[in-house]
Structure formats: C-alpha cells, structure tokens
Design a protein around this motif. Structure first.
Motif: not given
Length: 192
Positions: A37-66
């Motif tokens: 569980e500890k190994r999965q949990s750490t990788s799951s946390i990293e997975g959530v954060l990686t997904t977050l970073q990917s999800s933020l890429s487009a809207p933040l890029g558009d905000i910067m462009s505007l």
C-alpha cells in the motif's frame, strides 16, 4: 459385557462426531499489505500530481497567451479559470481517497513536481496583474484558484507530512509572486 458395550458405544459416538465435523481448511498466509500500500500510495500521489500538471497545461497556456497578447477579459478568462479550479479540485478529491505514505526518496521528486505546478500557475496568473483594469473579476478568479490550490497542498501534507517544507524551499523565488497575486492560503499552506 456392560463395560464393553459402553466403551463401544463411546467409541462409536466419538468417531461419528469426529467424522461429522468438517476438516480444517488451510488458511492463506497473510500478505504484507502495508508495504505494498505504501508503494502504491506514493506512486498514486505522484500519478495524481502528474495528471494535475497535464490537466493544467492547456488552460494555463491559454491564460498566458491572453495576458501576453493583452486580450484577457472576464469573458475569455472565466472558462479557463474554471478549468484550472476543476483540475485542482479533482486532484484534491483524488488525493483524499489515498492512504498516507512514507517513502523518503520519493519526497523530493514529489516536492519538485508540486513546485513545478505552483510555479506554472503563478507564472500564468502573474501576467494578468497588468491587465487588472480589463478584468473586474480578477480578484474572484485568484481567490478561487488560491482556495483550490491550498486544498491540494493541505491534502498532500496529510499524505506526506513534511513534504511542503521541501516544496517551500523550492519556491523561495516564487514567494514574491504568490504575494503579489494575493494567494494567501497557498502562502500559508507552504509556510512562506
């Protein structure tokens, strides 16, 4: 003769009871679930954060462009800010379903990932400060992002106690921008 019958009857009854009771079933050996569980949990946390970073890429890029183009308005920013807040809320919700973990070598990786996310958000939003006159709801937008980002950081601290200290160390140069953006909840979560 009476004794022989009694002994025979006793043996017969004992044998019947033994035969009637079910045979013992072999129990599986316990598995070391906590370590898995500890190994999965750490990788799951990293997975959530990686997904977050990917999800933020487009809207933040558009905000910067505007903001760089001088075209930022309430009308075109509102859906982008909503996407950022939704991504942060989704990450926060995903982390709340994880169990706490402690794997020291991954703390620095996660801290770097979180520092990158906070920096990306700060960089995108800082360009809007010069456009504040054409964005009457800018304070509301910044407040909603601040609250959602703070939830992510607090959830992360719950899962990996002490990791925000590492994140704060990586964000010393960004603290001034966080202050200019009035992201007080984020600053407080990071202890900056």
């Amino acid at each position: 003769m009476f004794t022989l019958r009694f002994v025979s009857l006793f043996l017969l009854a004992s044998t019947s009871l033994v035969a009637a009771s079910p045979a013992p079933v072999a129990q599986p050996e316990p598995v070391a679930v906590a370590a898995v569980e500890k190994r999965q949990s750490t990788s799951s946390i990293e997975g959530v954060l990686t997904t977050l970073q990917s999800s933020l890429s487009a809207p933040l890029g558009d905000i910067m462009s505007l903001s760089k183009g001088g075209n930022a308005t309430d009308a075109n920013l509102a859906p982008l800010i909503e996407n950022v807040v939704d991504a942060l809320n989704t990450a926060s919700s995903s982390m709340s379903g994880l169990s706490s973990s402690r794997k020291r070598q991954s703390d620095s990786d996660i801290a770097s990932l979180v520092a990158g996310i906070v920096t990306d958000i700060t960089d995108a939003l800082s360009g809007l400060l010069g456009e504040a006159s054409s964005i009457p709801d800018l304070g509301t937008y910044l407040g909603s992002i601040d609250a959602a980002l703070s939830q992510v950081l607090n959830g992360l601290e719950t899962l990996l106690a002490g990791v925000l200290t590492l994140v704060a160390d990586l964000l010393v140069d960004v603290a001034g921008l966080l202050e200019q953006l009035a992201l007080g909840l984020t600053l407080a979560s990071l202890g900056l």
